[in-house]
Design a protein around this motif. Structure first.
Motif, PDB file in Angstrom:
ATOM      1  N   VAL A 288      -4.973  -8.731  -0.055  1.00 34.46           N
ATOM      2  CA  VAL A 288      -4.439  -8.257  -1.330  1.00 34.46           C
ATOM      3  C   VAL A 288      -4.152  -9.434  -2.253  1.00 34.46           C
ATOM      4  O   VAL A 288      -4.504  -9.416  -3.444  1.00 34.46           O
ATOM      5  CB  VAL A 288      -3.168  -7.407  -1.113  1.00 34.46           C
ATOM      6  CG1 VAL A 288      -2.484  -7.117  -2.443  1.00 34.46           C
ATOM      7  CG2 VAL A 288      -3.519  -6.097  -0.413  1.00 34.46           C
TER       8      VAL A 288
ATOM      9  N   ASP B  52       0.846  -1.184   0.000  1.00 28.30           N
ATOM     10  CA  ASP B  52       0.000   0.000   0.000  1.00 28.30           C
ATOM     11  C   ASP B  52       0.885   1.239   0.000  1.00 28.30           C
ATOM     12  O   ASP B  52       1.928   1.268   0.663  1.00 28.30           O
ATOM     13  CB  ASP B  52      -0.892   0.027   1.250  1.00 28.30           C
ATOM     14  CG  ASP B  52      -1.970  -1.027   1.209  1.00 28.30           C
ATOM     15  OD1 ASP B  52      -2.509  -1.277   0.124  1.00 28.30           O
ATOM     16  OD2 ASP B  52      -2.265  -1.605   2.267  1.00 28.30           O
TER      17      ASP B  52
ATOM     18  N   ASN C   1      -2.097   1.129  -4.169  1.00 32.24           N
ATOM     19  CA  ASN C   1      -1.369  -0.110  -3.904  1.00 32.24           C
ATOM     20  C   ASN C   1      -0.618  -0.496  -5.179  1.00 32.24           C
ATOM     21  O   ASN C   1      -1.225  -0.620  -6.253  1.00 32.24           O
ATOM     22  CB  ASN C   1      -2.338  -1.230  -3.494  1.00 32.24           C
ATOM     23  CG  ASN C   1      -1.627  -2.537  -3.210  1.00 32.24           C
ATOM     24  OD1 ASN C   1      -1.208  -3.244  -4.129  1.00 32.24           O
ATOM     25  ND2 ASN C   1      -1.492  -2.881  -1.944  1.00 32.24           N
TER      26      ASN C   1
END
Length: 292
Positions: A192, A127, A147
């Protein structure tokens, strides 16, 4: 197979990318599976095939330091990849701190004090936690500057922005693997990875290779829509006071075309800042405020 058998997962992934000729073994043509067979790894590592199979399957949980070193050599692991193998095989290899999500104001001031180069701060899940005006201007073409992995794999602009998208994507994934090795229980990293695996086959393929390589320094090639080609040096610095955070800085060779490009980028960043200030003042006036 045990879903928590991360050591076995890693061994299978790395075994699959080593060719017989890479380790001095004869290659007899096409194989049923890519890479080395388990008996070949066992032979190269000097352990029994049965022991290696049990290790891959998670039925052997306590390999010795010597065995792991032998396997690392058999699979031709570099220092970073071997360190990851030891983290998985010897859980007490090193203490693991939690990744820090908090950005120190001193770091923000440090980045803002670098007006001539792009500088930004990333967290363990890649990020973007903070950036100076030059970095924001460099990445302005992306729909979201949030990100690095999402930008590379989910934003179509990335394919034109990165001069070598294949290299950039592979390095980004191997760096995320390094972060997940350092912070194996980090839920944000897992989210993620889950999002990108679901929405990007390219990411899923690279993630399955299980390459572990923390980013330190490298050459970067960007194609900026307003500045043109930028060939920059990338350097990253671990923030000792905030585990998982890294300060990244781009620079160019003095006198080069890319150095001239950064000068132009600085002008664009200054102009964008001025436009933002003017827009803010106009909005204030619209609300009925007056200036003396």
């Amino acid at each position: 197979m045990d879903s928590e058998n991360k050591l076995g997962e890693y061994l299978r992934a790395r075994r699959a990318v080593v060719r017989p000729q890479d380790v001095g073994l004869p290659d007899y043509g096409p194989r049923r599976v890519p890479g080395l067979r388990r008996d070949e790894v066992a032979l190269l590592a000097g352990v029994s095939t049965d022991y290696y199979i049990r290790l891959e399957q998670g039925r052997e949980r306590h390999p010795s330091d010597q065995v792991l070193r032998s396997i690392a050599g058999a699979l031709r692991l570099d220092d970073d990849a071997a360190a990851h193998l030891f983290r998985l095989g010897l859980p007490v290899f090193e203490a693991r701190a939690a990744a820090s999500p908090t950005v120190a104001p001193e770091l923000v001031r440090l980045m803002e004090g670098m007006p001539d180069v792009p500088a930004f701060l990333v967290g363990a899940a890649q990020d973007i936690l903070g950036a100076n005006a030059m970095a924001r201007e460099l990445y302005r073409g992306f729909a979201r500057y949030d990100n690095l992995l999402r930008m590379i794999f989910l934003d179509p602009y990335a394919k034109s922005f990165y001069g070598d998208w294949d290299a950039a994507s592979r390095l980004a994934v191997s760096n995320l693997r390094a972060s997940s090795s350092q912070f194996p229980a980090d839920e944000h990293i897992e989210r993620v990875v889950g999002e990108l695996t679901l929405h990007s086959p390219a990411f899923a393929n690279l993630w399955a290779r299980y390459e572990v390589r923390p980013r330190t320094r490298e050459k970067k090639y960007f194609v900026h829509p307003r500045v043109g080609d930028l060939r920059l040096h990338f350097e990253t610095f671990a923030v000792a006071s905030a585990p998982g955070q890294h300060l990244s800085v781009y620079s160019a060779e003095p006198g080069s075309a890319s150095h001239d490009g950064l000068v132009l980028l600085r002008r664009l960043a200054d102009r964008a800042a001025t436009d933002t200030e003017d827009a803010g003042e106009d909005k204030t006036l619209e609300k009925g405020d007056t200036r003396s």
